[in-house]
Design an enzyme around this catalytic site. Structure first.
Site, short mmCIF file in Angstrom:
data_model
loop_
_atom_site.label_atom_id
_atom_site.label_comp_id
_atom_site.label_asym_id
_atom_site.label_seq_id
_atom_site.Cartn_x
_atom_site.Cartn_y
_atom_site.Cartn_z
N GLY A 30 -25.84 -52.31 6.16
CA GLY A 30 -27.02 -51.44 6.90
C GLY A 30 -28.66 -52.07 6.47
O GLY A 30 -29.18 -51.70 7.16
N GLU A 31 -28.75 -53.26 5.86
CA GLU A 31 -29.80 -53.43 5.66
C GLU A 31 -29.99 -54.83 6.50
O GLU A 31 -31.51 -55.80 7.23
CB GLU A 31 -30.21 -53.86 4.10
CG GLU A 31 -30.72 -52.76 3.38
CD GLU A 31 -30.84 -52.65 1.54
OE1 GLU A 31 -31.53 -51.63 1.57
OE2 GLU A 31 -30.75 -54.24 1.33
N ILE A 46 -26.30 -40.86 2.48
CA ILE A 46 -27.61 -41.36 3.23
C ILE A 46 -27.68 -41.38 4.40
O ILE A 46 -28.89 -41.25 5.49
CB ILE A 46 -28.45 -41.99 2.84
CG1 ILE A 46 -28.14 -43.19 2.55
CG2 ILE A 46 -28.31 -42.07 0.88
CD1 ILE A 46 -29.00 -44.65 1.97
N LYS A 52 -17.30 -48.14 13.93
CA LYS A 52 -17.73 -46.94 14.06
C LYS A 52 -19.49 -46.47 13.50
O LYS A 52 -21.04 -46.68 14.00
CB LYS A 52 -17.45 -45.66 14.77
CG LYS A 52 -18.39 -44.56 15.75
CD LYS A 52 -17.10 -43.33 16.02
CE LYS A 52 -18.12 -42.54 17.21
NZ LYS A 52 -16.98 -40.96 17.27
N GLY A 54 -23.73 -50.41 -1.46
CA GLY A 54 -23.13 -48.82 -1.57
C GLY A 54 -20.87 -48.94 -0.86
O GLY A 54 -20.98 -48.79 -1.77
N ALA A 55 -21.53 -49.80 0.36
CA ALA A 55 -20.24 -49.29 1.32
C ALA A 55 -19.29 -50.37 0.42
O ALA A 55 -17.93 -49.58 -0.19
CB ALA A 55 -20.41 -50.34 2.75
#
Lengths: 735, 316
Positions: A694-695, A470, A623, A513-514
């Site tokens: 991400g969160e 996403i 990155k 997810g990762a």
């Protein structure tokens, strides 16, 4: 593969490819416009017709009559679908309100019709000709007024009430106390790509090209909504222009495209117009929160209580804003409570770090206020109350918790020692300057995740999984994982994502997810290594996969040789043994540091510097992980300073439903951002030893900004967003 | 968007005549506002007359020592003009505070003056709005009003004019030149161009049907320090909560026009006579008879504090 014991040394630990700050493998496709998104799949099938969605013009009530005559006669119109002619539709498992409304209307801009025409312009013009007569009914639209009627929620992830020790007595007896209320507004995901889908039927089979974070959920809910067998729906979503939770679930575009394609007898594509998105889709619900903290004069917390109220449609879920308070700080006496009121606004649901993001907006201001009451530095106050065990269940340790290290590292780097404890002490021209800090906290969730890997005779490894990217970098970290496991360079890996014909994955959500999806790819690659070793006559346990070769027992063979006769294809999935993974508390941690300027005349706030120090498992690609964190910090800045879906409490809708009215930060709002990742390899999380970032990145940012505004100006604002009108009256007199 | 026909005018007078002759016709130049409104069916012209190719895109010196700005001069070009930057810096600064580079490249001088309000209720065709649909009522009153007007508003409408450029034009005493369908020309002082809403908020200017703006003239430079201060919720690309455009002379006298507060660029000549007495005196005069809501009353304080900072900057 069952993950039921902590990870030991495995091929990922070589870190030849994993852990490197590599450019994203899908980058060139995206920057050259060659990565097709759902609405632009001109390469598949016949030229699609275009559907335009009409949203309800009232918040609650009933459609009395709908006059379609003029719209049907309009140029280019092929079909019009409404609830009346759509056939029976079930409610999706993940939906609260129907995606095609009528005759009853559950919320403003609920879809009530789709007009299908040859062109977008024709469909839009015809939709404007539909006349709808409504019979509106009274609704509840104001959380503050509905709060008193709030109840224990039915659909929650966590218990509505938690209690340890005797909070009431400890709070009453505490030497220093804080009891304050905070509010956070409704937020819109405001992702760049609107919800969009194209649907095509072949007999009784349906293919939907869409923009969705969770492919298996989507396929399941499209089938359920349309009353079809699961296997008859294929969902394809390889590129997604942002989701932030708004695309966790099937929305109106997908279901309506399918209905429209059936009605028109040809493929149809549908995108939700921007002004429809705020009210038609989901949003992060507003909260009212009460935080009570009690401490001894030594600064140790003796009582910590957090209550939250949010609203939703009937059968909706609450915003679990107390989630972090159960785990973040020590304290023997504790309570949390989550209550849900009935509101007739659009459906509230997950947005980036649901629970923790709004919860920390409140808790971390409260911690700053409490530190001041105690006469302590706010960072030292947090460090003093750090804990290595689950404070509700002290037998249960954290798997790895470096919150104090995040603060120490960040304070040094940011120059925190220059912060003045008293407010309003630092001036730079027209700017009052201040610093703020706050904790970042988000639990690490894991989800079963599958993948298929193929090896060709050319030595190319192809990974197929319904995992989605996403904008996060999934393609890249999955390629890195396969490259590391199979001992090939990144260029020898092909990754295919987002197709329900591929093995079901964790999908993208909850920052799981990762770690989960790469662990699934790891599992499949372990199987592929075994197959390759068997084919080439190596001992699978000791064979080395490196430089495109398989080595062992004094010989080395090109990897591709194993597939000389025929391609090797294997499939596996990672499954997490919850008893083992839950034996320790897995969370991610961080510390945010912010310096702001507050204009001494106008109270405009401008962020001057931001730093996040994160401890979030092994970082698979520094990155793309950094991009995740700085993006989340931007989103946190929006939540702190400007983002608010304005509720019209009489008419029952979000008024500022476009990107002119719902402001998100622009480049000029964001200064230099720094991100530091601590080494945080966690064998409890998965064979990848990774977690999610991400969160985590958005958690706490807004409070750090609010705290910095207080430090700069002396204006303590407890109602987000911290706009200038809430600061103005507390600035020094002018002139 | 409703289907519409399209033609291109070759002279201003012909454009004006066509606009009067063809019912439901509108002029289009940069299209940065009108096309968006058409997509949402807030504007539903049956015919568009393209005036962008009329030779109205030059900036010339006038015999009186001022400037005559063609109606089709792009915002970007106007802001960058050396004479504007030197003698009418307020105008250049106001223009650059508005929109984005891409929009300023398209937007024209006349179009900017005629842009419509950004009231969110005006933008939602499900909601009553006297400006969009005369007589339907005002849903903003009693609704979400934080961005809306505090002065010059009426019981029928509390929308604001969103233009930055117009604030500077008002402070500079610009004059709007027009041509009528009959070919007659007239000059309208900017103060008289925009109307207050009263009970007819859908009639926003004194222009008659078909009348086309051909130029905006600026009188000879008045000197002084020029400051344009736009205050908003984010650093860029947002409409003003309030803006203050001021020209301050060495003796402390000057002019001030305010944006984001009223249905038209807000300037009260009697109020600015108080400038030597400071921001409060001026603001009191600017907002005599103001009628804010509890959500936007902060704009009064904000204007005063911003003007105070502007005066300090100008005198510094």
């Amino acid at each position: 593969m069952k993950f039921d014991t902590p990870a030991t040394t495995n091929p990922i630990d070589q870190l030849k490819v994993v852990g490197k700050p590599l450019d994203r493998v899908d980058g060139p496709l995206k920057v050259t416009g060659r990565a097709p998104y759902a609405y632009e799949r001109h390469d598949v099938g016949a030229k699609p017709a275009v559907g335009y969605v009409l949203g309800a013009g009232i918040a609650k009530g009933r459609i009395q009559a709908m006059d379609l005559a003029a719209a049907k006669r309009a140029p280019g119109v092929l079909a019009i679908v409404t609830a009346e002619n759509a056939g029976k539709l079930e409610l999706g498992k993940f939906n609260t309100a129907k995606l095609l409304g009528g005759p009853d209307i559950d919320h403003y801009h609920q879809a009530i019709a789709v007009v299908v025409a040859e062109t977008f312009e024709q469909a839009r013009a015809a939709a404007g000709l539909i006349k709808v007569e409504y019979a509106p009914t009274q609704g509840a639209f104001d959380l503050a007024s509905a709060r008193d009627g709030a109840v224990v929620p039915k659909n929650a992830n966590a218990p509505a009430d938690t209690a340890v020790g005797d909070f009431g007595r400890a709070f009453a007896a505490a030497a220093v106390k804080l009891d304050e209320s905070y509010t956070t507004p409704d937020h819109s995901h405001a992702m760049m790509e609107p919800h969009a889908s194209m649907a095509a039927w072949e007999g009784d089979s349906l293919t939907v090209w869409t923009s969705n974070q969770m492919i298996a959920w989507a396929a399941g809910d499209i089938a359920k909504t349309l009353g079809m067998p699961n296997g008859k729906v294929r969902v394809i979503s390889p590129y997604i222009g942002g989701g932030f939770g708004s695309k966790l679930f099937v929305r109106a575009d997908a279901v309506i495209a399918a209905l429209a394609a059936k009605a028109a007898g040809r493929p149809v594509k549908v995108a939700l117009p921007r002004p429809l998105i705020a009210n038609n889709t989901t949003h992060r619900p507003a909260t009212i929160q009460r935080v009570r903290l009690g401490a001894g004069s030594d600064g140790k917390i003796t009582a910590i209580g957090h209550e939250t109220w949010s609203g939703n449609l009937p059968d909706g879920s609450p915003e679990e804003a107390v989630a972090q308070t159960r785990l973040l700080y020590a304290g023997a006496n504790r309570m949390t409570a989550t209550r849900l009121a009935l509101l007739d606004l659009p459906e509230g649901n997950a947005m980036r770090a649901p629970g923790e993001a709004p919860g920390l907006m409140a808790l971390e201001i409260a911690m700053d206020e409490m530190a001041e009451k105690l006469g302590m530095d706010p960072i030292e106050f947090r460090i003093l109350n750090d804990t290595q065990v689950d404070p509700e269940d002290p037998k249960r340790p954290f798997s790895l918790r470096q919150l104090t290290e995040c603060y120490r590292t960040g304070a040094e780097k940011f120059g925190w020692s220059a912060r003045r404890a008293r407010t309003g002490q630092v001036r730079d021209g027209r700017w009052l300057v201040g610093m703020g800090a706050a904790s970042a906290f988000r639990n690490n969730l894991t989800m079963a995740s599958g993948a298929r890997v193929r090896l060709g005779s050319d030595g190319v490894v192809t990974v197929e999984t319904d995992m989605t990217d996403i904008g996060t970098g999934s393609y890249t970290i999955i390629a890195q994982t396969a490259a590391e496991m199979m001992g090939v360079p990144l260029e020898k890996v092909v990754v295919r994502l987002g197709d329900s014909s591929f093995p079901a994955s964790s999908g993208s959500g909850g920052q799981w997810g990762a770690n989960s999806s790469t662990a699934g790819v790891y599992a499949a690659c372990v199987k592929l290594r075994e197959a390759v070793a068997g084919q080439l006559g190596f001992d699978a346990a000791t064979a080395e996969f490196a430089d495109g070769e398989v080595r062992g027992g004094g010989k080395s063979v090109p990897l591709g040789d194993a597939a000389k006769a025929r391609e090797i294809m294997v499939e596996d999935k990672i499954e997490f043994d919850k008893e083992m993974t839950n034996s320790k508390q897995q969370s991610t941690f961080g510390a945010h540091f912010v310096e702001v300027g507050v204009d001494v005349a106008t109270a405009e706030v401008r962020i001057r510097r931001m730093l996040a120090v994160c401890s979030a498992g092994r970082i698979l690609n520094p990155k793309s992980a950094r991009s995740q964190v700085i993006g989340a910090m931007v989103m946190g800045a929006g939540a702190a300073l400007m983002e608010e879906l304005a509720v019209d409490k009489t008419r029952g809708f979000f008024v500022n439903h476009d990107l002119a009215g719902y402001e998100v930060p622009v480049h000029a709002d964001i200064p230099h951002q720094d991100v530091i990742f601590l080494d945080d390899t966690d064998p409890m999380s998965s064979p990848m030893k990774a977690k999610g970032v991400g969160e985590l990145g958005i958690c706490g940012v807004a409070a750090a900004i609010a705290n910095a505004i207080y430090n700069a100006s002396g204006a303590r604002v407890r109602d987000y967003p911290v706009t200038l009108d809430k600061i103005l009256d507390r600035l020094p007199e002018m002139g | 968007m409703k289907a519409f026909s399209f033609s291109r005018a070759s002279t201003p007078a012909e454009a004006a005549a066509s606009a009067q002759r063809i019912e439901g016709a509108k002029f289009v130049a940069g299209g940065t506002n009108l096309l968006d409104l058409m997509k949402l069916e807030i504007e539903t012209p049956t015919h568009l007359i393209d005036v962008s190719k009329l030779k109205l895109d030059t900036i010339e010196a006038t015999a009186e020592g001022g400037l005559r700005i063609g109606a089709m001069v792009r915002n970007t070009d106007l802001a960058a003009d050396a004479r504007v930057r030197k003698d009418y810096a307020l105008l250049s600064r106001a223009l650059l505070a508005g929109a984005s580079g891409q929009l300023r490249n398209k937007a024209t001088t006349a179009g900017n003056l005629l842009q419509r309000t950004r009231c969110p209720y005006f933008y939602d065709t499900n909601q009553p709005c006297n400006k969009r649909s005369p007589g339907s009522g005002c849903s903003a009153i009693g609704g979400f009003t934080r961005m809306l007007g505090v002065v010059g508003v009426s019981d029928a409408c509390i929308a604001t004019n969103p233009s930055d450029m117009a604030i500077a034009m008002r402070a500079l005493d610009a004059v709007v030149e027009t041509v009528s369908p009959e070919g007659a020309t007239r000059a309208i002082p900017i103060a008289e161009l925009h109307r207050l809403p009263g009970d007819t908020p859908h009639i926003e200017t004194v222009l008659t049907p078909g009348e086309l703006i051909t130029a905006v003239t600026l009188p000879k430079p008045v000197g002084g320090k020029h400051v344009y201060r736009k205050v908003r919720d984010r650093a860029s690309y947002a409409f003003a909560l309030i803006s203050v455009g001021a020209i301050v002379q060495p003796d402390g006298s000057g002019r001030v026009a305010v944006g984001g507060v009223a249905p038209k660029p807000w300037r009260v000549e009697a109020a600015e006579k108080e400038m030597v007495r400071g921001a409060k005196a001026v603001t009191d005069g600017l907002f005599a008879g103001a009628n804010p809501t509890h959500e936007n009353a902060f704009k009064l304080t904000l204007v005063q504090r911003t003007l105070d900072a502007v005066l300090t900057e100008a005198r510094g």
